[in-house]
Design a protein around this motif. Structure first.
Motif, PDB file in Angstrom:
ATOM      1  N   GLY A   1      64.302  24.691  38.340  1.00 21.86           N
ATOM      2  CA  GLY A   1      63.418  23.609  37.925  1.00 21.86           C
ATOM      3  C   GLY A   1      62.101  23.560  38.676  1.00 21.86           C
TER       4      GLY A   1
ATOM      5  N   GLN B   1      62.463  27.181  46.670  1.00 17.39           N
ATOM      6  CA  GLN B   1      63.904  27.403  46.435  1.00 17.39           C
ATOM      7  C   GLN B   1      64.367  28.430  47.461  1.00 17.39           C
TER       8      GLN B   1
ATOM      9  N   GLY C   1      75.219  23.689  32.850  1.00 15.24           N
ATOM     10  CA  GLY C   1      73.982  24.378  33.197  1.00 15.24           C
ATOM     11  C   GLY C   1      73.976  25.824  32.740  1.00 15.24           C
TER      12      GLY C   1
ATOM     13  N   GLU D   1      75.070  22.476  28.207  1.00 17.47           N
ATOM     14  CA  GLU D   1      73.634  22.606  28.512  1.00 17.47           C
ATOM     15  C   GLU D   1      72.863  21.738  27.527  1.00 17.47           C
TER      16      GLU D   1
ATOM     17  N   ILE E   1      66.929  26.921  26.314  1.00 19.04           N
ATOM     18  CA  ILE E   1      67.643  27.675  27.350  1.00 19.04           C
ATOM     19  C   ILE E   1      68.955  28.225  26.776  1.00 19.04           C
TER      20      ILE E   1
ATOM     21  N   VAL F   1      77.033  17.328  29.633  1.00  7.00           N
ATOM     22  CA  VAL F   1      78.338  17.700  30.179  1.00  7.00           C
ATOM     23  C   VAL F   1      79.267  16.493  30.315  1.00  7.00           C
TER      24      VAL F   1
ATOM     25  N   THR G   1      74.261  21.616  37.295  1.00  9.81           N
ATOM     26  CA  THR G   1      72.975  21.059  36.914  1.00  9.81           C
ATOM     27  C   THR G   1      72.122  21.064  38.176  1.00  9.81           C
TER      28      THR G   1
HETATM   29  N1  LIG Z   1      76.235  27.805  43.980  1.00  8.74           N
HETATM   30  C1  LIG Z   1      75.243  28.567  44.270  1.00  8.74           C
HETATM   31  O1  LIG Z   1      75.410  29.642  44.800  1.00  8.74           O
HETATM   32  C2  LIG Z   1      73.899  28.183  43.879  1.00  8.74           C
HETATM   33  C3  LIG Z   1      72.917  29.118  43.997  1.00  8.74           C
HETATM   34  C4  LIG Z   1      71.678  28.769  43.581  1.00  8.74           C
HETATM   35  C5  LIG Z   1      71.421  27.529  43.086  1.00  8.74           C
HETATM   36  N2  LIG Z   1      72.371  26.594  43.048  1.00  8.74           N
HETATM   37  C6  LIG Z   1      72.071  25.253  42.593  1.00  8.74           C
HETATM   38  O2  LIG Z   1      72.596  25.096  41.279  1.00  8.74           O
HETATM   39  C7  LIG Z   1      71.732  24.252  40.537  1.00  8.74           C
HETATM   40  C8  LIG Z   1      71.355  24.900  39.246  1.00  8.74           C
HETATM   41  O3  LIG Z   1      70.444  25.973  39.479  1.00  8.74           O
HETATM   42  P1  LIG Z   1      69.670  26.618  38.272  1.00  8.74           P
HETATM   43  O4  LIG Z   1      68.771  27.640  38.837  1.00  8.74           O
HETATM   44  O5  LIG Z   1      70.600  27.028  37.232  1.00  8.74           O
HETATM   45  O6  LIG Z   1      68.828  25.384  37.760  1.00  8.74           O
HETATM   46  P2  LIG Z   1      68.214  25.157  36.346  1.00  8.74           P
HETATM   47  O7  LIG Z   1      67.400  23.922  36.469  1.00  8.74           O
HETATM   48  O8  LIG Z   1      67.589  26.408  35.873  1.00  8.74           O
HETATM   49  O9  LIG Z   1      69.477  24.882  35.403  1.00  8.74           O
HETATM   50  C9  LIG Z   1      70.194  23.689  35.382  1.00  8.74           C
HETATM   51  C10 LIG Z   1      70.451  23.371  33.929  1.00  8.74           C
HETATM   52  O10 LIG Z   1      71.259  22.216  33.843  1.00  8.74           O
HETATM   53  C11 LIG Z   1      70.897  21.558  32.632  1.00  8.74           C
HETATM   54  N3  LIG Z   1      71.357  20.179  32.707  1.00  8.74           N
HETATM   55  C12 LIG Z   1      70.872  19.174  33.478  1.00  8.74           C
HETATM   56  N4  LIG Z   1      71.576  18.065  33.319  1.00  8.74           N
HETATM   57  C13 LIG Z   1      72.541  18.343  32.404  1.00  8.74           C
HETATM   58  C14 LIG Z   1      73.599  17.590  31.861  1.00  8.74           C
HETATM   59  N5  LIG Z   1      73.810  16.327  32.225  1.00  8.74           N
HETATM   60  N6  LIG Z   1      74.418  18.195  30.971  1.00  8.74           N
HETATM   61  C15 LIG Z   1      74.227  19.488  30.606  1.00  8.74           C
HETATM   62  N7  LIG Z   1      73.234  20.242  31.105  1.00  8.74           N
HETATM   63  C16 LIG Z   1      72.406  19.685  32.013  1.00  8.74           C
HETATM   64  C17 LIG Z   1      69.388  21.687  32.578  1.00  8.74           C
HETATM   65  O11 LIG Z   1      68.890  21.541  31.287  1.00  8.74           O
HETATM   66  C18 LIG Z   1      69.172  23.078  33.163  1.00  8.74           C
HETATM   67  O12 LIG Z   1      68.977  24.061  32.172  1.00  8.74           O
HETATM   68  C19 LIG Z   1      70.556  23.938  41.435  1.00  8.74           C
HETATM   69  O13 LIG Z   1      70.737  22.690  42.073  1.00  8.74           O
HETATM   70  C20 LIG Z   1      70.590  25.045  42.405  1.00  8.74           C
HETATM   71  O14 LIG Z   1      69.957  24.710  43.598  1.00  8.74           O
HETATM   72  C21 LIG Z   1      73.617  26.909  43.418  1.00  8.74           C
END
Ligand SMILES: NC(=O)c1ccc[n+]([C@@H]2O[C@H](COP(=O)([O-])OP(=O)(O)OC[C@H]3O[C@@H](n4cnc5c(N)ncnc54)[C@H](O)[C@@H]3O)[C@@H](O)[C@H]2O)c1
Length: 666
Positions: free
Chosen positions: A127, A204, A249, A272, A277, A319, A340
């Motif tokens: 984001g 990030q 997501g 999603e 996306i 979700v 998300t």
């Molecule tokens: N676990 C890990 O290893 C790891 C690694 C990197 C990032 N993350 C974290 O994971 C999160 C997601 O990262 P990303 O790069 O995919 O972000 P992103 O913003 O590209 O994707 C998140 C998606 O969630 C969707 N979304 C939001 N609210 C929603 C809902 N209520 N219902 C359904 N869909 C919904 C959005 O439309 C978006 O496309 C971030 O907070 C990131 O920091 C985790």
């Protein structure tokens, strides 16, 4: 018509380029919250104009003021290059330094329209994970890289290239800092303000350090997490066949979940809200099916369960609707999580239930207070529905996106009985930390700078052979990790994981990373493959201090310190990294984490061999030392083993205390 190389070397053009019209299909960043006062807006314009000759200020001042009004930021869209942005072969970039040219390749990969989440706003993932804050910074940085030598270092302050400084050939070519602010000014509104002023940015993890390799980077970590989560819930050692994994997501990182679910062998249901996306991920083959009707989803999941299908199903919608429907329909969810973007809850990271995606985008810009109320309402409901499912037996884990943190801040029922901990573990506490990081296993990665798929294939074979050899003498404590990674690398090509640069990820420990890198360097020297860029996700053993994620399994009270991440980047920088980066924020939010990374070019030389051994050894053993000092069992084992292998390593070990001695002290 100027060539690509000429366009790079000219930097910011002296005459204004034409205004750009971007295709409607491009996924655009939402309008950012209006945060600046009138004086601050003027300051933002003054700041933006300092990149340009005064003769253009009249035109650009008005244009930038319009951008600030329309988007909440000044991206300088007119300066978006006319050439396509993608990872070219390293030979195609202009410049005197091979190292600098490799960095250009990595930057362009992070901004490629096939890879980046909001490419024209210079956002790679999450984001707000920015490579630069505006196109002038990009143009100037590429120009510096094209003219620098191996006796100079480019210094980057949150996307802004401060300049080239004399250094030496063993110094990093680029030093990146992102979002480093004085701690008391690290609240999320501080970020919004500094970013709108053009003086700081959210890098990030791998976005601002040019090390993003598309969703593959996280597919592997997610596969490992799911496999190990599956082992935790298995009653009789059975696998994940016919079991349901419910999450959300399909974005930059989260988009990896369905693919990982398929590799791990379960039924993945991934919600999603963003149709664009969802379509991208479906077209890319990262999700098998898309359903937008909730009743149809229920029928489909029931049939998949019955047939024990391995399938990933995207639900186009919120979700929370799925958690709710599966609760009332009694669909048993074996594994549950969420990805998300809750590190960024008020600006498009998390969409409230009951309003359309478009309405939500409008509300977050025009009525941010109401939007916040809606998000928090949804979060409370989300938490309570997860609780209903876990009461039936679901294993739920926080996936490092600050879900539990934000749900708790919203008043959701997610705290444990002691009122301090969350009632669910983070995936690092239960899985990644004790099973991987404490033993030094983390997301090592490489990019074949030639851009040739056959080079990637050769490196896969080299890495697989090294791991198989190392496994023969590995202690039993790390046999499972070795086996999972050998299986991964063997299947990597068939799983078609490449999006963007020719990149591969693999979890390996210090020994594995060093041996693989050494073998790559030898293959380059022999001319079997072209140069290779090594790197890693910041989400690793040593690179990141993040109390609710990477360091959540540190229990000696030090999880809120950031000495490890800072030591790591300093140590990498003088041990031979080609570039280093250190960021505030990443994954879980601004002010919540300090994380760093590196890139290293292997060019087949003896110097590269020396550098890789020195730097990779430190880059892993620093974190194991800290984890061992925190009395983590696996890490105490791993650091003793590391000391036995390398006599020059001497680490302070903890003495363990008999708990009964502490019982009546206070
Ligand atoms: N676990 C890990 O290893 C790891 C690694 C990197 C990032 N993350 C974290 O994971 C999160 C997601 O990262 P990303 O790069 O995919 O972000 P992103 O913003 O590209 O994707 C998140 C998606 O969630 C969707 N979304 C939001 N609210 C929603 C809902 N209520 N219902 C359904 N869909 C919904 C959005 O439309 C978006 O496309 C971030 O907070 C990131 O920091 C985790």
């Amino acid at each position: 018509m100027m060539t690509f190389k000429d366009q790079i070397t000219q930097g910011i053009p002296s005459e204004l380029p034409a205004i750009k019209a971007f295709a409607a299909t491009i996924n655009r960043a939402p309008k950012r919250k209006e945060i600046l006062s009138k004086d601050e807006k003027e300051l933002a314009i003054r700041n933006a104009l300092r990149y340009f000759d005064a003769k253009h200020h009249g035109v650009l001042a008005k244009e930038f003021a319009e951008e600030l009004k329309e988007y909440g930021r000044i991206y300088m869209h007119r300066f978006h290059p006319d050439y396509d942005l993608f990872a070219r072969s390293v030979d195609e970039y202009p410049g005197k330094s091979l190292q600098a040219r490799a960095i250009m390749l990595m930057i362009q990969n992070n901004l490629s329209h096939a890879v980046a989440q909001h490419p024209v706003e210079l956002i790679t993932y999450g984001g707000n994970g920015a490579v630069f804050s505006n196109w002038a910074q990009y143009l100037l940085t590429m120009q510096y890289l094209s003219e620098m030598t191996d006796e100079q270092t480019l210094v980057m302050y949150s996307g802004h290239p401060m300049g080239l400084y004399p250094s030496h050939k063993d110094a990093p070519r680029v030093v990146v800092t992102n979002g480093m602010v004085i701690p008391n000014y690290s609240k999320s509104d501080d970020y919004e303000k500094f970013n709108a002023l053009g003086v700081s940015q959210y890098g990030q993890m791998t976005a601002g350090s040019f090390m993003y390799i598309g969703p593959q980077g996280i597919v592997h970590g997610t596969t490992i997490t799911l496999l190990n989560a599956g082992r935790k819930i298995a009653k009789n050692g059975e696998g994940l066949a016919g079991k349901v994994f419910l999450t959300a997501g399909l974005g930059g990182m989260s988009g990896a979940q369905p693919k990982a679910g398929n590799i791990a062998g379960c039924i993945t249901v991934c919600a999603e809200v963003n149709a664009k996306i969802t379509k991208i991920r479906h077209d890319q083959g990262w999700i098998d099916e898309v359903i937008s009707d909730i009743d149809e989803l229920v029928t489909r999941v029931k049939s998949a369960k019955e047939a024990k299908e391995v399938v990933s199903i995207g639900y186009l919608g919120n979700v929370v609707d799925v958690w709710e429907k599966f609760d009332t329909e009694n669909i048993y969810v074996d594994l549950g999580s969420d990805q998300t973007s809750l590190h960024n809850p008020w600006a498009g990271g998390y969409y409230p239930q009951g309003i359309s995606f478009e309405e939500a985008n409008e509300m977050m810009a025009n009525d941010p207070e109401l939007f916040k109320v809606k998000v928090q309402e949804t979060l409370r409901k989300h938490a309570s529905l997860v609780n209903n499912h876990t009461a039936k037996g679901t294993y739920f884990f926080d996936y490092g996106n600050a879900f539990l943190l934000e749900a708790s801040r919203a008043g959701g029922d997610v705290m444990a009985a002691n009122g301090i901990d969350f009632r669910y573990p983070s995936y690092v506490q239960d899985i990644m930390g004790p099973m991987c990081f404490d033993y030094g296993f983390g997301p090592f990665r490489w990019v074949c700078a030639s851009g040739k798929p056959e080079d990637l294939e050769k490196t896969d074979a080299i890495a697989g052979a090294i791991l198989e050899k190392l496994m023969q003498s590995s202690p039993k404590e790390i046999q499972q990790q070795m086996a999972d990674n050998i299986q991964w690398i063997k299947g990597a090509r068939a799983n078609k994981l490449v999006v963007g640069s020719q990149a591969r990820i693999l979890y390996a420990d210090a020994e594995g990373r060093m041996r693989i890198a050494e073998a790559f360097n030898q293959a380059i020297a022999k001319g079997d493959i072209g140069p290779v860029v090594l790197g890693r996700d910041h989400h690793d053993v040593s690179g990141t201090d993040s109390p609710y994620r990477e360091t959540s399994n540190i229990y000696d009270g030090s999880k809120f310190t950031a000495d490890m991440a800072i030591q790591n980047v300093i140590g990498d920088s003088f041990r031979g990294a080609t570039w280093v980066s250190i960021h505030n924020g990443g994954g879980v939010g601004w002010g919540e984490v300090i994380n760093g990374g590196f890139g290293m070019l292997l060019d087949g030389t003896d110097q590269a061999d020396k550098r890789l051994k020195s730097m990779l050894h430190w880059d892993v053993n620093n974190g194991i030392s800290r984890r061992s000092w925190a009395r983590n069992e696996g890490a105490m084992f791993a650091i003793k083993r590391a000391m036995a292998i390398e006599p020059k390593l001497k680490v302070t070990l903890p003495n363990l205390v008999d708990d009964s001695l502490l019982e009546d002290l206070f």
